[in-house]
Every structure is written in C-alpha cells, then in structure tokens.
Design an enzyme around this catalytic site. Structure first.
Site, PDB file in Angstrom:
ATOM      1  N   SER A   1      21.764   7.372  28.469  1.00 21.12           N
ATOM      2  CA  SER A   1      21.680   5.908  28.463  1.00 21.12           C
ATOM      3  C   SER A   1      23.056   5.299  28.235  1.00 21.12           C
ATOM      4  CB  SER A   1      20.739   5.500  27.316  1.00 21.12           C
ATOM      5  OG  SER A   1      20.852   4.127  27.049  1.00 21.12           O
TER       6      SER A   1
ATOM      7  N   TYR B   1      17.232   5.653  18.067  1.00 15.85           N
ATOM      8  CA  TYR B   1      17.011   6.003  19.474  1.00 15.85           C
ATOM      9  C   TYR B   1      18.339   6.341  20.151  1.00 15.85           C
ATOM     10  CZ  TYR B   1      16.665   5.482  24.469  1.00 15.85           C
ATOM     11  OH  TYR B   1      16.800   5.713  25.818  1.00 15.85           O
TER      12      TYR B   1
ATOM     13  N   LYS C   1      20.301   9.975  21.839  1.00 11.98           N
ATOM     14  CA  LYS C   1      20.943  10.193  23.157  1.00 11.98           C
ATOM     15  C   LYS C   1      22.331  10.786  22.968  1.00 11.98           C
ATOM     16  CE  LYS C   1      17.602   8.772  25.757  1.00 11.98           C
ATOM     17  NZ  LYS C   1      16.806   9.768  26.472  1.00 11.98           N
TER      18      LYS C   1
HETATM   19  P1  NAD Z   1       8.568   6.194  29.494  1.00 10.84           P
HETATM   20  O1  NAD Z   1       8.150   6.032  28.089  1.00 10.84           O
HETATM   21  O2  NAD Z   1       7.881   5.399  30.533  1.00 10.84           O
HETATM   22  O3  NAD Z   1       8.504   7.741  29.915  1.00 10.84           O
HETATM   23  C1  NAD Z   1       8.678   8.781  28.990  1.00 10.84           C
HETATM   24  C2  NAD Z   1       7.503   9.722  29.133  1.00 10.84           C
HETATM   25  O4  NAD Z   1       7.646  10.782  28.177  1.00 10.84           O
HETATM   26  C3  NAD Z   1       6.157   9.057  28.858  1.00 10.84           C
HETATM   27  O5  NAD Z   1       5.297   9.271  29.953  1.00 10.84           O
HETATM   28  C4  NAD Z   1       5.645   9.760  27.592  1.00 10.84           C
HETATM   29  O6  NAD Z   1       4.238   9.872  27.577  1.00 10.84           O
HETATM   30  C5  NAD Z   1       6.354  11.093  27.688  1.00 10.84           C
HETATM   31  N1  NAD Z   1       6.515  11.781  26.409  1.00 10.84           N
HETATM   32  C6  NAD Z   1       6.900  11.249  25.224  1.00 10.84           C
HETATM   33  N2  NAD Z   1       6.934  12.200  24.274  1.00 10.84           N
HETATM   34  C7  NAD Z   1       6.566  13.356  24.873  1.00 10.84           C
HETATM   35  C8  NAD Z   1       6.415  14.689  24.405  1.00 10.84           C
HETATM   36  N3  NAD Z   1       6.633  15.019  23.131  1.00 10.84           N
HETATM   37  N4  NAD Z   1       6.019  15.634  25.291  1.00 10.84           N
HETATM   38  C9  NAD Z   1       5.766  15.322  26.585  1.00 10.84           C
HETATM   39  N5  NAD Z   1       5.901  14.061  27.075  1.00 10.84           N
HETATM   40  C10 NAD Z   1       6.306  13.094  26.233  1.00 10.84           C
HETATM   41  O7  NAD Z   1      10.152   5.918  29.536  1.00 10.84           O
HETATM   42  P2  NAD Z   1      11.109   5.711  30.771  1.00 10.84           P
HETATM   43  O8  NAD Z   1      11.562   4.298  30.761  1.00 10.84           O
HETATM   44  O9  NAD Z   1      10.530   6.285  32.001  1.00 10.84           O
HETATM   45  O10 NAD Z   1      12.339   6.585  30.280  1.00 10.84           O
HETATM   46  C11 NAD Z   1      12.512   7.930  30.689  1.00 10.84           C
HETATM   47  C12 NAD Z   1      13.743   8.480  30.020  1.00 10.84           C
HETATM   48  O11 NAD Z   1      14.863   7.674  30.354  1.00 10.84           O
HETATM   49  C13 NAD Z   1      13.656   8.484  28.482  1.00 10.84           C
HETATM   50  O12 NAD Z   1      14.285   9.653  28.013  1.00 10.84           O
HETATM   51  C14 NAD Z   1      14.464   7.267  28.095  1.00 10.84           C
HETATM   52  O13 NAD Z   1      15.041   7.391  26.834  1.00 10.84           O
HETATM   53  C15 NAD Z   1      15.538   7.260  29.183  1.00 10.84           C
HETATM   54  N6  NAD Z   1      16.108   5.934  29.401  1.00 10.84           N
HETATM   55  C16 NAD Z   1      15.286   4.872  29.652  1.00 10.84           C
HETATM   56  C17 NAD Z   1      15.825   3.607  29.816  1.00 10.84           C
HETATM   57  C18 NAD Z   1      14.926   2.415  30.031  1.00 10.84           C
HETATM   58  O14 NAD Z   1      15.366   1.298  29.770  1.00 10.84           O
HETATM   59  N7  NAD Z   1      13.721   2.593  30.521  1.00 10.84           N
HETATM   60  C19 NAD Z   1      17.218   3.427  29.758  1.00 10.84           C
HETATM   61  C20 NAD Z   1      18.032   4.536  29.517  1.00 10.84           C
HETATM   62  C21 NAD Z   1      17.465   5.801  29.344  1.00 10.84           C
HETATM   63  C1  WQD Z   2      18.225  -7.053  27.936  1.00  9.03           C
HETATM   64  C2  WQD Z   2      18.736  -8.460  27.679  1.00  9.03           C
HETATM   65  C3  WQD Z   2      18.599  -9.234  25.405  1.00  9.03           C
HETATM   66  C4  WQD Z   2      14.287  -9.253  25.022  1.00  9.03           C
HETATM   67  C5  WQD Z   2      17.668  -1.484  25.812  1.00  9.03           C
HETATM   68  C6  WQD Z   2      18.098  -0.326  24.963  1.00  9.03           C
HETATM   69  C7  WQD Z   2      18.922   0.630  25.782  1.00  9.03           C
HETATM   70  C8  WQD Z   2      18.173   1.037  27.058  1.00  9.03           C
HETATM   71  C9  WQD Z   2      17.711  -0.161  27.822  1.00  9.03           C
HETATM   72  C10 WQD Z   2      16.805   2.931  26.800  1.00  9.03           C
HETATM   73  C11 WQD Z   2      19.559  -8.587  26.404  1.00  9.03           C
HETATM   74  C12 WQD Z   2      17.701 -10.048  26.302  1.00  9.03           C
HETATM   75  C13 WQD Z   2      15.563  -9.108  25.530  1.00  9.03           C
HETATM   76  C14 WQD Z   2      13.776 -10.572  24.799  1.00  9.03           C
HETATM   77  C15 WQD Z   2      15.840 -11.481  25.625  1.00  9.03           C
HETATM   78  N1  WQD Z   2      16.960   1.729  26.776  1.00  9.03           N
HETATM   79  N2  WQD Z   2      16.332 -10.205  25.781  1.00  9.03           N
HETATM   80  N3  WQD Z   2      14.578 -11.625  25.114  1.00  9.03           N
HETATM   81  O1  WQD Z   2      18.820  -4.178  24.844  1.00  9.03           O
HETATM   82  O2  WQD Z   2      20.150  -4.078  27.010  1.00  9.03           O
HETATM   83  O3  WQD Z   2      18.825  -2.155  26.294  1.00  9.03           O
HETATM   84  O4  WQD Z   2      16.940  -1.003  26.951  1.00  9.03           O
HETATM   85  O5  WQD Z   2      17.686   3.757  26.837  1.00  9.03           O
HETATM   86  O6  WQD Z   2      19.200   1.730  24.974  1.00  9.03           O
HETATM   87  O7  WQD Z   2      18.871  -0.814  23.873  1.00  9.03           O
HETATM   88  O8  WQD Z   2      17.640  -4.126  27.101  1.00  9.03           O
HETATM   89  O9  WQD Z   2      15.734  -5.305  28.095  1.00  9.03           O
HETATM   90  O10 WQD Z   2      15.876  -5.122  25.579  1.00  9.03           O
HETATM   91  O11 WQD Z   2      17.491  -6.592  26.790  1.00  9.03           O
HETATM   92  O12 WQD Z   2      16.530 -12.488  25.877  1.00  9.03           O
HETATM   93  O13 WQD Z   2      12.652 -10.767  24.345  1.00  9.03           O
HETATM   94  O14 WQD Z   2      17.606  -9.321  27.508  1.00  9.03           O
HETATM   95  O15 WQD Z   2      19.278 -10.070  24.493  1.00  9.03           O
HETATM   96  O16 WQD Z   2      20.628  -9.443  26.685  1.00  9.03           O
HETATM   97  P1  WQD Z   2      18.937  -3.718  26.226  1.00  9.03           P
HETATM   98  P2  WQD Z   2      16.572  -5.281  26.886  1.00  9.03           P
END
Ligand code: NAD
Ligand code: WQD
Length: 337
Positions: free
Chosen positions: A124, A149, A153
């Site tokens: 991330s 969280y 990462k």
């Molecule tokens: P998500 O929660 O939709 O998907 C994660 C999946 O992992 C879920 O289906 C959940 O049921 C499964 N899971 C959780 N714990 C588990 C376990 N112990 N064993 C097996 N399965 C398990 O999330 P996502 O948005 O698809 O994110 C996927 C990956 O990308 C995550 O590692 C997340 O940290 C990373 N990521 C997401 C974002 C974002 O904003 N969505 C941003 C950066 C990184």
């Molecule tokens: C985006 C923008 C808020 C909520 C997070 C995690 C990051 C990654 C992605 C997994 C910001 C604004 C938000 C609300 C708002 N996740 N906001 N009202 O914080 O950039 O990143 O998700 O890896 O690790 O920190 O994403 O979607 O929460 O926020 O105005 O109710 O929206 O201030 O500018 P963020 P977000």
C-alpha cells in the site's frame, strides 16, 4: 499457469481473478469470507469465462495450506488476504498483527515447503508514511505508519525482503496500491465490505443510495488547492490488470521488485464528489468535518517505473471510476450490506 489467490473473493482479489481467468489461467481461491461473500464467485466465473476452485478457510491454517499446495501445485501466489480497515486496526491491533503478519508468514512457510517460488503481495502507498514528498517513488525510504494496519504492510515488506534474501530462487513482487475505487464495468462485481465502509468511494455510494444521510468531508484546511485531501484514485480493473503484468514479469525471475500502482494524478475530495454527482445525477448532502487523525494532505504516485518495467499504465478516468461504482451499487444491492 495455476495461481493461488488468497483473499480472492474480496474487492481487489475478485476483479483480479476475473482477469486471470480471462487470460486462461487456472485459479484457486483461498478466503475465509471474513470480509466478502461466496456469492461473488458466480459473477467472477461469468465475467472471467472459467470457474475458479474455491477453498473456504483461513490462511493461518497450515495443514489446510499444505493440502492446497499438495493438491493444486500452484505456480504462483497472489496474496490479497488480510484485514485493511485503519480505524479497526487501532482498536484491535492484535487481530491485525495476527491475521496479516502470522497469516503471511504461515503462507510463506507453506510455499517454501512446497517449493512454490513466485509471490505477489498487496502492499500500500501507506508505506511511504508522512515524511516523503509527492510524487512517491519506489526508491524512497518507507516511512513510519500512523496505525497498526499500515505497520503490518511495512513489516510484511521487510519479511518478504528477508525471505527473498534467504531463498535466492524466490521471486517476490511488492505492489503498492494507491486508492483503489470503482467496480467492474458490467456492474456485477464491486466493493462490498461487511459492515459500514470507511473509504470515501463506498461512503459516497451509500450516501447517493440514501443509506447514509450525508457525506462527511473530513478535512477542509489541508494545503491543497481546495483545502480537501488529495489522493491518487485508481480504477480496480486497472489495478487488476497491473497484477497480470507483475505476474508476467516475476515468473521466471528472482529477487524482490517493487511497483507503485496508481494513476500518478492527484484528485481532491471535492473533485471526486463533483465527478460522482455529474455521472450519477445525484446531489450528495455534505457536511464539513475536521480531518481524521494521521491523514496526509496529498498522496499520489510516480508511475514511471511500472510503465517502464511492466509496460502498465492505468487507462480509466475518474468519471469511469464514479460511473462503475454507481452502476454496481444500484445493480448488486444483494452483495452490498
Ligand atoms: P477485502 O477485505 O475486500 O479483501 C480481503 C479478503 O481477505 C477478504 O475477502 C477477506 O475475507 C479475506 N481474508 C481476511 N482474513 C483472512 C484470513 N485469515 N484467511 C483467508 N482470507 C482472509 O480487501 P481489498 O480491498 O480487496 O484488499 C486486498 C488487499 O489489498 C489487502 O491486503 C489490503 O490490505 C490491500 N490494499 C487494499 C487497499 C484498498 O484501499 N482497498 C489499498 C492498499 C492495499
Ligand atoms: C480518501 C480521502 C479523506 C472518508 C486508506 C488507507 C490506506 C489504503 C487506502 C489500504 C481522504 C477523505 C474519507 C470520509 C472524507 N488502504 N474522506 N470523508 O485514507 O487515503 O487511504 O485507504 O491499504 O492505507 O489509509 O483513503 O478513502 O479513507 O480517504 O472526506 O468519510 O477521502 O480525508 O482525503 P485513505 P480514504
């Protein structure tokens, strides 16, 4: 190839499975459904044109992992599974460390025992912390996360580097996602977290559907052109396609590679809201609120390394992201809470 996708019924994992199936790969999904539903398997199969094997279970279950590697012998693992909710991680840090860290270590142990060498990890942009200046590029030092969280990462990236140093045949790719949003253009697949979302796009969709009374705009006095936070929103289908390129690149290679997956463009909260209002025709009730603790003002990627080395560039616009989110949130009420 045969690919084990942990977290494959989740948001990003399900879209990636579609693209893997479309390219003719065999897909085995391991997911414990903690934050997803088995019902997504049907659209994944329909859109991908193939049926993934689904194993419901926990990645911390070593005997289960051993049986998956023995039975399916995957050529590569794409590791999405984990917990991702920042506020929840502050309340339940041990849950996050146990799931994300112990889960990844157990998975690596099973891979090592089975001789599986190729691994793609969902990292991330949060690893860049708050001290680096934008655009973030892969050679910058990783920062200190402001929540457990984010710390998982940073720690997993380190674990993977240490693992690769000890296992010279391993090929590891760290993909640093910026802000994934949007849904499949068919409207059949999208983001359906269990419980109340905390990321901006599902919140916008919930306000537009009347599920929430108003959108809180968290932070109005950041040092940005309109005072609201600026992020690099990336369409989930572009992100999924980035995984295809990463897989091509690392299979047959060795060592650790790192790529940002973003668009390289910063978009403010107000710009995102305006785009959503325009494509949906819905005016969102808004309230202005203080910024969330730990939020950075601006976050966007330098995408040149992924373009140069993977031949990958995000193609979809902010309007596409909003339109596809809106379509999905109206079509698949059954998948969304
Ligand atoms: P998500 O929660 O939709 O998907 C994660 C999946 O992992 C879920 O289906 C959940 O049921 C499964 N899971 C959780 N714990 C588990 C376990 N112990 N064993 C097996 N399965 C398990 O999330 P996502 O948005 O698809 O994110 C996927 C990956 O990308 C995550 O590692 C997340 O940290 C990373 N990521 C997401 C974002 C974002 O904003 N969505 C941003 C950066 C990184
Ligand atoms: C985006 C923008 C808020 C909520 C997070 C995690 C990051 C990654 C992605 C997994 C910001 C604004 C938000 C609300 C708002 N996740 N906001 N009202 O914080 O950039 O990143 O998700 O890896 O690790 O920190 O994403 O979607 O929460 O926020 O105005 O109710 O929206 O201030 O500018 P963020 P977000």
């Amino acid at each position: 190839m045969k690919i084990l996708v942990t977290g494959g019924t989740g948001y990003i994992g399900s879209h990636t499975c579609v693209e893997l199936l479309k390219e003719g790969h065999a897909v085995v999904i391991l997911d414990n459904l903690r934050n997803s539903k088995a019902a997504v398997l049907e659209p994944v199969a329909a859109l991908g044109g193939g049926t993934p094997v689904f194993v419901e279970g926990d990645m911390r279950d070593r005997p289960l992992l051993d049986s998956i590697f023995a039975r399916h012998a995957p050529d590569a693992v794409i590791h999405f599974a984990g917990l991702k909710c920042v506020p929840e991680s502050i309340l339940n840090p041990l849950d996050y460390y146990n799931t994300n860290l112990y889960g990844t270590v157990t998975l690596l142990e099973a891979m090592q025992a089975a001789g599986c060498k190729n691994f793609v990890f969902s990292s991330s942009a949060t690893v860049y912390g708050s001290k680096n200046s934008v655009p973030f590029h892969e050679e910058m030092p990783t920062g200190t996360a402001t929540n457990p969280y984010g710390t998982t990462k940073i720690m997993i990236e380190q674990i993977l580097r240490d693992y690769a140093a000890a296992q010279p045949a391993a090929s590891i790719c760290l993909l640093r996602y910026f802000n994934p949003v949007g849904a499949h253009p068919s409207g059949k697949l999208g983001e359906s977290p269990n419980g109340v979302p905390n990321n901006i796009m599902p919140l916008i969709a919930d306000v537009a559907r009347g599920r929430l009374p108003a959108l809180q705009i968290t932070g109005t006095d950041f040092e940005t052109p309109d005072g609201t936070g600026v992020r690099d929103y990336i369409h989930v289908v572009d992100l999924a396609l980035g995984h295809m390129k990463a897989l091509e690149k690392i299979c047959g290679s060795t060592g650790v590679s790192v790529y940002n997956l973003g668009t390289g463009k910063g978009v403010s909260v107000l710009e995102l809201v305006r785009a959503f209002e325009q494509v949906s025709g819905v005016t969102l009730p808004k309230v202005f609120a203080p910024c969330r603790p730990g939020d950075v003002a601006v976050c966007y990627a330098d995408t040149s390394k992924a373009a140069r080395e993977l031949g990958w560039k995000a193609q979809r616009s902010v309007d596409d992201m909003c339109r596809d989110t809106w379509n999905y949130s109206r079509l698949r009420e059954d998948l969304i809470n």
